[in-house]
Design an enzyme around this catalytic site. Structure first.
Site, PDB file in Angstrom:
ATOM      1  N   GLU A  50      -6.648   1.015  12.420  1.00  0.00           N
ATOM      2  CA  GLU A  50      -6.301   1.992  11.371  1.00  0.00           C
ATOM      3  C   GLU A  50      -7.094   1.639  10.121  1.00  0.00           C
ATOM      4  O   GLU A  50      -6.764   0.703   9.394  1.00  0.00           O
ATOM      5  CB  GLU A  50      -4.793   1.956  11.090  1.00  0.00           C
ATOM      6  CG  GLU A  50      -4.386   2.916   9.983  1.00  0.00           C
ATOM      7  CD  GLU A  50      -2.888   2.838   9.621  1.00  0.00           C
ATOM      8  OE1 GLU A  50      -2.093   2.325  10.430  1.00  0.00           O
ATOM      9  OE2 GLU A  50      -2.534   3.293   8.522  1.00  0.00           O
ATOM     10  N   ARG A  54      -8.960   4.165   1.663  1.00  0.00           N
ATOM     11  CA  ARG A  54      -8.727   3.700   0.287  1.00  0.00           C
ATOM     12  C   ARG A  54     -10.003   3.233  -0.366  1.00  0.00           C
ATOM     13  O   ARG A  54      -9.999   2.877  -1.537  1.00  0.00           O
ATOM     14  CB  ARG A  54      -7.777   2.498   0.289  1.00  0.00           C
ATOM     15  CG  ARG A  54      -6.423   2.805   0.802  1.00  0.00           C
ATOM     16  CD  ARG A  54      -5.561   1.585   0.594  1.00  0.00           C
ATOM     17  NE  ARG A  54      -4.462   1.604   1.516  1.00  0.00           N
ATOM     18  CZ  ARG A  54      -3.605   0.608   1.657  1.00  0.00           C
ATOM     19  NH1 ARG A  54      -3.746  -0.476   0.935  1.00  0.00           N
ATOM     20  NH2 ARG A  54      -2.633   0.709   2.512  1.00  0.00           N
ATOM     21  N   THR A  78      -3.969   6.233   5.351  1.00  0.00           N
ATOM     22  CA  THR A  78      -4.062   6.783   3.995  1.00  0.00           C
ATOM     23  C   THR A  78      -4.694   8.180   4.006  1.00  0.00           C
ATOM     24  O   THR A  78      -5.480   8.525   3.115  1.00  0.00           O
ATOM     25  CB  THR A  78      -4.822   5.848   3.020  1.00  0.00           C
ATOM     26  OG1 THR A  78      -4.575   4.484   3.369  1.00  0.00           O
ATOM     27  CG2 THR A  78      -4.359   6.041   1.583  1.00  0.00           C
ATOM     28  N   LYS A 138       4.997   7.582  11.856  1.00  0.00           N
ATOM     29  CA  LYS A 138       4.984   6.285  11.194  1.00  0.00           C
ATOM     30  C   LYS A 138       6.295   6.188  10.417  1.00  0.00           C
ATOM     31  O   LYS A 138       6.779   7.206   9.890  1.00  0.00           O
ATOM     32  CB  LYS A 138       3.789   6.248  10.247  1.00  0.00           C
ATOM     33  CG  LYS A 138       3.694   5.044   9.351  1.00  0.00           C
ATOM     34  CD  LYS A 138       2.341   5.075   8.634  1.00  0.00           C
ATOM     35  CE  LYS A 138       2.222   3.957   7.625  1.00  0.00           C
ATOM     36  NZ  LYS A 138       0.820   3.748   7.214  1.00  0.00           N
TER      37      LYS A 138
HETATM   38  O1  ELE Z   1      -2.368   3.204   3.408  1.00  0.00           O
HETATM   39  C1  ELE Z   1      -1.496   3.751   4.074  1.00  0.00           C
HETATM   40  O2  ELE Z   1      -1.633   4.820   4.643  1.00  0.00           O
HETATM   41  C2  ELE Z   1      -0.181   3.110   4.185  1.00  0.00           C
HETATM   42  O3  ELE Z   1       0.719   3.726   4.611  1.00  0.00           O
HETATM   43  C3  ELE Z   1       0.018   1.747   3.759  1.00  0.00           C
HETATM   44  C4  ELE Z   1      -0.152   0.734   4.851  1.00  0.00           C
HETATM   45  O4  ELE Z   1       0.413   1.148   6.038  1.00  0.00           O
HETATM   46  C5  ELE Z   1       0.425  -0.520   4.393  1.00  0.00           C
HETATM   47  O5  ELE Z   1      -0.252  -0.945   3.257  1.00  0.00           O
HETATM   48  C6  ELE Z   1       0.382  -1.629   5.392  1.00  0.00           C
HETATM   49  O6  ELE Z   1       1.449  -2.397   5.101  1.00  0.00           O
HETATM   50  P1  ELE Z   1       1.448  -3.984   4.935  1.00  0.00           P
HETATM   51  O7  ELE Z   1       1.350  -4.539   6.323  1.00  0.00           O
HETATM   52  O8  ELE Z   1       2.756  -4.227   4.275  1.00  0.00           O
HETATM   53  O9  ELE Z   1       0.289  -4.338   4.064  1.00  0.00           O
END
Ligand code: ELE
Length: 219
Positions: A50, A54, A78, A138
Protein backbone atom coordinates in the site's frame (compact mmCIF):
# COMPACT_ATOMS: atom_id res chain seq x y z
CA UNK A 1 -15.60 -3.02 -18.00
CA UNK A 2 -18.74 -4.47 -16.53
CA UNK A 3 -20.24 -2.77 -13.52
CA UNK A 4 -19.21 -3.95 -10.08
CA UNK A 5 -21.63 -6.03 -8.07
CA UNK A 6 -21.18 -6.41 -4.32
CA UNK A 7 -20.01 -9.98 -5.00
CA UNK A 8 -17.53 -9.16 -7.76
CA UNK A 9 -16.04 -6.29 -5.80
CA UNK A 10 -15.71 -8.37 -2.63
CA UNK A 11 -14.08 -11.16 -4.65
CA UNK A 12 -11.60 -8.73 -6.22
CA UNK A 13 -10.66 -7.35 -2.80
CA UNK A 14 -10.47 -10.83 -1.25
CA UNK A 15 -7.97 -11.86 -3.93
CA UNK A 16 -5.72 -9.00 -2.77
CA UNK A 17 -6.29 -9.60 0.94
CA UNK A 18 -5.65 -13.34 0.62
CA UNK A 19 -2.14 -12.76 -0.65
CA UNK A 20 -0.69 -11.60 2.69
CA UNK A 21 -1.66 -11.35 6.37
CA UNK A 22 -0.29 -7.79 6.52
CA UNK A 23 -0.15 -4.86 4.08
CA UNK A 24 2.85 -2.62 4.62
CA UNK A 25 1.78 1.03 4.50
CA UNK A 26 4.54 2.84 2.64
CA UNK A 27 5.42 6.55 2.36
CA UNK A 28 8.17 6.95 -0.18
CA UNK A 29 10.08 10.20 -0.81
CA UNK A 30 12.93 8.95 -2.98
CA UNK A 31 11.75 7.43 -6.23
CA UNK A 32 15.00 5.50 -6.58
CA UNK A 33 13.99 3.48 -3.52
CA UNK A 34 10.68 2.31 -4.98
CA UNK A 35 11.91 -0.83 -6.72
CA UNK A 36 14.49 -1.98 -4.12
CA UNK A 37 11.97 -1.44 -1.31
CA UNK A 38 9.25 -3.37 -3.11
CA UNK A 39 11.70 -6.22 -3.87
CA UNK A 40 12.76 -6.31 -0.24
CA UNK A 41 9.16 -6.58 0.98
CA UNK A 42 8.14 -9.16 -1.63
CA UNK A 43 11.22 -11.27 -0.89
CA UNK A 44 10.42 -11.14 2.83
CA UNK A 45 6.93 -12.52 2.15
CA UNK A 46 4.82 -9.36 1.98
CA UNK A 47 3.72 -9.04 -1.68
CA UNK A 48 0.77 -6.68 -1.15
CA UNK A 49 2.03 -3.09 -0.97
CA UNK A 50 0.00 0.00 0.00
CA UNK A 51 1.87 3.03 -1.30
CA UNK A 52 0.34 6.12 0.25
CA UNK A 53 -0.30 9.12 -1.99
CA UNK A 54 1.30 11.39 0.57
CA UNK A 55 4.44 12.14 -1.33
CA UNK A 56 5.12 13.77 -4.67
CA UNK A 57 6.61 10.61 -6.18
CA UNK A 58 3.95 8.16 -4.97
CA UNK A 59 2.14 7.59 -8.27
CA UNK A 60 5.40 7.11 -10.17
CA UNK A 61 6.62 4.78 -7.40
CA UNK A 62 3.48 2.68 -7.91
CA UNK A 63 4.13 2.60 -11.66
CA UNK A 64 7.71 1.39 -11.19
CA UNK A 65 6.93 -1.17 -8.51
CA UNK A 66 4.01 -2.57 -10.52
CA UNK A 67 5.95 -2.89 -13.75
CA UNK A 68 9.37 -3.92 -12.44
CA UNK A 69 8.85 -6.05 -9.35
CA UNK A 70 7.71 -9.56 -10.06
CA UNK A 71 5.24 -10.88 -7.54
CA UNK A 72 4.29 -7.48 -6.15
CA UNK A 73 0.60 -6.61 -5.86
CA UNK A 74 0.83 -2.85 -5.72
CA UNK A 75 -1.95 -0.52 -4.66
CA UNK A 76 -2.36 2.90 -3.15
CA UNK A 77 -3.31 4.33 0.22
CA UNK A 78 -4.39 7.87 1.08
CA UNK A 79 -6.69 7.90 -1.96
CA UNK A 80 -8.78 10.99 -1.28
CA UNK A 81 -10.46 11.85 -4.57
CA UNK A 82 -11.69 10.61 -7.93
CA UNK A 83 -8.52 12.02 -9.48
CA UNK A 84 -6.33 10.03 -7.07
CA UNK A 85 -8.24 6.88 -7.93
CA UNK A 86 -7.82 7.44 -11.67
CA UNK A 87 -4.11 8.17 -11.24
CA UNK A 88 -3.57 4.93 -9.33
CA UNK A 89 -5.39 2.83 -11.93
CA UNK A 90 -3.46 4.60 -14.70
CA UNK A 91 -0.15 3.77 -13.02
CA UNK A 92 -0.95 0.06 -12.89
CA UNK A 93 -2.11 -0.04 -9.28
CA UNK A 94 -4.32 -3.06 -8.61
CA UNK A 95 -6.33 -1.64 -5.69
CA UNK A 96 -6.93 1.63 -3.87
CA UNK A 97 -7.52 2.31 -0.20
CA UNK A 98 -9.03 5.49 1.20
CA UNK A 99 -8.75 6.58 4.84
CA UNK A 100 -12.46 7.50 4.90
CA UNK A 101 -15.22 7.70 2.31
CA UNK A 102 -17.31 10.39 0.65
CA UNK A 103 -20.17 10.34 -1.85
CA UNK A 104 -17.70 11.53 -4.49
CA UNK A 105 -15.26 8.69 -3.91
CA UNK A 106 -18.04 6.10 -3.88
CA UNK A 107 -19.25 7.44 -7.23
CA UNK A 108 -15.71 7.26 -8.61
CA UNK A 109 -15.29 3.73 -7.23
CA UNK A 110 -18.37 2.56 -9.13
CA UNK A 111 -16.73 3.58 -12.41
CA UNK A 112 -13.18 2.49 -11.54
CA UNK A 113 -11.53 -0.54 -13.13
CA UNK A 114 -9.74 -1.29 -9.84
CA UNK A 115 -11.49 -2.00 -6.55
CA UNK A 116 -11.65 0.70 -3.89
CA UNK A 117 -11.40 -0.34 -0.26
CA UNK A 118 -13.03 2.51 1.62
CA UNK A 119 -12.40 3.06 5.31
CA UNK A 120 -15.07 3.21 7.97
CA UNK A 121 -14.87 3.79 11.72
CA UNK A 122 -18.56 3.58 12.72
CA UNK A 123 -21.63 1.43 12.06
CA UNK A 124 -23.35 4.25 10.16
CA UNK A 125 -20.35 4.74 7.86
CA UNK A 126 -20.31 1.00 7.27
CA UNK A 127 -24.02 0.97 6.37
CA UNK A 128 -23.48 3.81 3.91
CA UNK A 129 -20.68 1.84 2.28
CA UNK A 130 -22.88 -1.23 2.06
CA UNK A 131 -25.55 0.87 0.33
CA UNK A 132 -22.90 1.63 -2.28
CA UNK A 133 -22.23 -2.08 -2.78
CA UNK A 134 -19.11 -2.47 -0.66
CA UNK A 135 -18.53 -5.47 1.63
CA UNK A 136 -14.82 -5.07 2.33
CA UNK A 137 -13.55 -2.09 4.30
CA UNK A 138 -10.50 -0.68 5.92
CA UNK A 139 -11.22 -0.08 9.62
CA UNK A 140 -9.42 3.18 10.34
CA UNK A 141 -8.06 4.42 12.66
CA UNK A 142 -8.34 0.96 14.19
CA UNK A 143 -6.83 1.35 17.63
CA UNK A 144 -8.45 4.67 18.44
CA UNK A 145 -11.86 3.66 16.99
CA UNK A 146 -12.41 0.76 19.36
CA UNK A 147 -9.95 -1.79 18.00
CA UNK A 148 -10.69 -5.45 18.62
CA UNK A 149 -13.85 -4.75 20.66
CA UNK A 150 -15.41 -2.68 17.87
CA UNK A 151 -14.66 -5.34 15.25
CA UNK A 152 -16.24 -8.00 17.48
CA UNK A 153 -19.33 -5.81 17.80
CA UNK A 154 -19.53 -5.33 14.01
CA UNK A 155 -19.50 -9.12 13.49
CA UNK A 156 -23.09 -9.56 14.75
CA UNK A 157 -25.09 -7.10 12.62
CA UNK A 158 -22.68 -7.11 9.69
CA UNK A 159 -22.08 -10.78 8.99
CA UNK A 160 -20.41 -11.15 5.61
CA UNK A 161 -18.42 -7.93 5.95
CA UNK A 162 -14.64 -8.29 6.29
CA UNK A 163 -12.08 -5.73 7.31
CA UNK A 164 -8.50 -4.58 6.97
CA UNK A 165 -7.90 -2.79 10.29
CA UNK A 166 -5.16 -0.18 10.12
CA UNK A 167 -3.88 2.53 12.42
CA UNK A 168 -1.87 1.99 15.58
CA UNK A 169 -1.31 -1.74 15.02
CA UNK A 170 2.12 -3.30 15.48
CA UNK A 171 3.63 -6.77 15.61
CA UNK A 172 2.49 -7.27 19.20
CA UNK A 173 -1.11 -6.19 18.60
CA UNK A 174 -1.50 -7.89 15.22
CA UNK A 175 -2.22 -11.51 16.30
CA UNK A 176 -5.37 -10.58 18.26
CA UNK A 177 -6.74 -8.77 15.18
CA UNK A 178 -5.88 -11.62 12.84
CA UNK A 179 -7.66 -14.07 15.15
CA UNK A 180 -11.01 -12.38 14.44
CA UNK A 181 -13.25 -14.04 11.85
CA UNK A 182 -14.11 -10.72 10.18
CA UNK A 183 -10.50 -9.59 9.76
CA UNK A 184 -9.10 -10.54 6.35
CA UNK A 185 -5.74 -8.83 6.63
CA UNK A 186 -4.36 -5.74 8.35
CA UNK A 187 -2.31 -2.70 7.49
CA UNK A 188 0.59 -1.11 9.27
CA UNK A 189 3.66 0.97 8.74
CA UNK A 190 5.81 -0.61 11.44
CA UNK A 191 7.85 -2.78 9.07
CA UNK A 192 9.00 0.24 7.03
CA UNK A 193 10.32 2.67 9.66
CA UNK A 194 11.06 6.05 8.09
CA UNK A 195 14.60 6.17 9.51
CA UNK A 196 15.40 2.74 8.08
CA UNK A 197 14.04 3.75 4.68
CA UNK A 198 15.98 7.03 4.70
CA UNK A 199 19.16 5.11 5.50
CA UNK A 200 18.42 2.49 2.84
CA UNK A 201 18.60 -0.16 5.57
CA UNK A 202 16.82 -2.92 3.65
CA UNK A 203 18.29 -5.56 5.94
CA UNK A 204 16.32 -4.12 8.86
CA UNK A 205 13.19 -3.59 6.78
CA UNK A 206 13.49 -7.15 5.50
CA UNK A 207 13.75 -8.55 9.03
CA UNK A 208 10.70 -6.58 10.21
CA UNK A 209 8.76 -7.61 7.11
CA UNK A 210 9.63 -11.29 7.55
CA UNK A 211 8.36 -11.17 11.14
CA UNK A 212 5.11 -9.64 9.88
CA UNK A 213 4.83 -12.19 7.07
CA UNK A 214 4.97 -14.99 9.64
CA UNK A 215 1.77 -13.75 11.29
CA UNK A 216 -1.11 -16.18 10.83
CA UNK A 217 -4.73 -15.27 10.26
CA UNK A 218 -7.88 -17.22 11.01
CA UNK A 219 -9.61 -18.44 7.84
O1 ELE B 1 -2.70 7.17 4.65
C1 ELE B 1 -3.74 6.53 4.77
O2 ELE B 1 -4.52 6.30 3.86
C2 ELE B 1 -4.11 6.02 6.09
O3 ELE B 1 -5.20 5.63 6.27
C3 ELE B 1 -3.17 6.03 7.18
C4 ELE B 1 -2.39 4.76 7.32
O4 ELE B 1 -3.18 3.64 7.13
C5 ELE B 1 -1.76 4.75 8.63
O5 ELE B 1 -0.90 5.84 8.73
C6 ELE B 1 -0.99 3.52 8.95
O6 ELE B 1 -1.06 3.40 10.29
P1 ELE B 1 0.16 3.14 11.28
O7 ELE B 1 0.52 1.69 11.11
O8 ELE B 1 -0.43 3.47 12.60
O9 ELE B 1 1.26 4.07 10.90
Amino acid sequence: MTAWTPESRAAAVDAVFAAAPVLPVIAIDDLEQAVPLARCLVDAGLPVLEVTLRTAVAVEAIRRMASEVEGAIVGAGTVLSATDLANVAGAGGRFAISPGATEAIYAAAAASPIPLIPAIATASELMRGMEHGHRRFKFFPAESSGGIAALKSFAGPFAGVRFCPTGGIDLVKAPAYLALGNVATLGGSWMVPSDALRAGDYARIGRLAAEAAALVRKD
